[in-house]
Scaffold this motif. Sequence first.
Motif, PDB file in Angstrom:
ATOM      1  N   GLY A   1      50.627  30.997  76.110  1.00 27.36           N
ATOM      2  CA  GLY A   1      50.986  32.162  75.305  1.00 27.36           C
ATOM      3  C   GLY A   1      52.015  31.810  74.256  1.00 27.36           C
ATOM      4  N   HIS A   2      53.031  31.058  74.671  1.00 27.19           N
ATOM      5  CA  HIS A   2      54.038  30.598  73.712  1.00 27.19           C
ATOM      6  C   HIS A   2      53.397  29.694  72.662  1.00 27.19           C
TER       7      HIS A   2
ATOM      8  N   ALA B   1      49.754  39.266  72.394  1.00 22.69           N
ATOM      9  CA  ALA B   1      49.884  38.616  73.703  1.00 22.69           C
ATOM     10  C   ALA B   1      48.634  37.785  73.980  1.00 22.69           C
TER      11      ALA B   1
ATOM     12  N   ILE C   1      47.140  38.445  80.835  1.00 24.72           N
ATOM     13  CA  ILE C   1      48.188  37.928  79.962  1.00 24.72           C
ATOM     14  C   ILE C   1      48.890  36.752  80.632  1.00 24.72           C
TER      15      ILE C   1
ATOM     16  N   SER D   1      52.048  34.660  81.269  1.00 23.56           N
ATOM     17  CA  SER D   1      53.478  34.928  81.206  1.00 23.56           C
ATOM     18  C   SER D   1      54.245  33.929  82.059  1.00 23.56           C
ATOM     19  N   SER D   2      55.524  33.765  81.745  1.00 26.57           N
ATOM     20  CA  SER D   2      56.377  32.870  82.521  1.00 26.57           C
ATOM     21  C   SER D   2      56.511  33.363  83.954  1.00 26.57           C
ATOM     22  N   SER D   3      56.629  34.673  84.143  1.00 28.95           N
ATOM     23  CA  SER D   3      56.787  35.215  85.496  1.00 28.95           C
ATOM     24  C   SER D   3      55.548  34.952  86.337  1.00 28.95           C
ATOM     25  N   ARG D   4      54.385  35.030  85.734  1.00 30.05           N
ATOM     26  CA  ARG D   4      53.149  34.744  86.460  1.00 30.05           C
ATOM     27  C   ARG D   4      53.097  33.279  86.892  1.00 30.05           C
TER      28      ARG D   4
END
Length: 332
Positions: free
Chosen positions: A36-37, A161, A169, A171-174
Motif C-alpha cells: 500500500g505504501h 487505499a 486493504i 495495512s501495517s496493522s494487518r
Amino acid sequence: MSKADKILRVTDPQRLPAGLRGGVVAIGNFDGVHRGHQAVLGRALAEAKATERAAVALTFEPHPRSVIRPDIPLFRLTPAPMKASILDRLGFDAVVEMPFTRAFAEQSAEEFVTRILDGGLGVSHVVTGVDFHFGKDRQGGPAYLMEAGERHGFGVTLVDAFRDEGAEIVSSSRIRALLTDGDVAEAAGLLGYRFTVEATVSKGRQLGRTLGYPTANMALPADTDLAHGIYAVKFRRADGTLHDGVASFGRRPTVEEDGAALLETFLFDFTGDLYGETCRVSFFSFLRGEEKFDGLDPLVAQMHRDEEEARAVLGKAVPLSPLDRAVAFPPD
C-alpha cells in the motif's frame, strides 16, 4: 543491504541540500513500507522522474502512535534504519525523519504546510494517501491539502487505499497481526518482500556451539511481537554476503527457565566470528512453534529435522518482487 545505501537521512528539513529542495515529496509513516505504501511511493517516484526532480520521503520518528498513546506498545515493522534502506532500494534520494513530539502534534495544519512543506522542503509536488491527516486534532485532510497546494504553489496527488488480490486493504496493522501469528509467508505477500529485522550479533552462552549448532544471537526490540518459534531464514552480514539458515525466536524453554526473547540463527555451511556485526535476518517460512524438550538429545534431534526442512524451503524460494530480491536475496 545497508552497506550500499546511498539515501540521505536528515531530521531537519532545513538541512536538506539545495539540490534536493523543490522535489517531489511522499508523506506518510510508511511503517513496513508495504505494498500500500509502495503505491504512494511509486506515484511520487514517477512524478519525480517525469519532472526531473528529486524524490524525497517525509516520515515521522518515532511513530506518532507511540507518542500519542505511549501506554500501548507498538510493534514497529521497520525501525528508521530499515525503512530508510528500503526507501533507498525503491529509488528515493532522501528521507526526512521528522521528529514527532507532542509539541509537533500541536501545530496547526497551516503551520505544517508553511513551515515544513513550503519553507522547509520547498516542495514542488506532494503525494500521499487519501487517508492522510495532519495538524492539531487532524484538522488537515485531503481537501485542505489540495487547497493549500493551490495557495502555496505545489501540486498534490492523492492515492486511494491499496487492496490486495482478495480486495482487502493492505495495512501495517494487518501485517503485524499476521507476524504475531507467525504467518511470515502471508505477511510477505502484503509487504511485497520478506519481513526483515536488523540487530547486532552479541555473545551468548555458546550452548549451541557445544550441540553442533553455533548461532548468531541478536536481541530484537522489546516490542517485536513476532510469534515465538522456528523459521527458515536468510541472514545478511554487514558486508552484504548472504547465508541460508534456520532461526529460533523465543525464550529457549528447554535450557532456560525465564530467558528474554532472543533471535538465534544457525547459518548453514558457515564458520567464522560474527560478534559485533550489525546483520539482518529475512523470514521465509514458519516451521514450528517453540517447544520445551525433555533434555538436550531430543532437542538436537529436532534441530536436525528443522535444518533439513529449512534447507528444502529455502532451496525453492524465489523473489516476490524486485524489492524482495534486493532485500532478501544475493546480489546479481
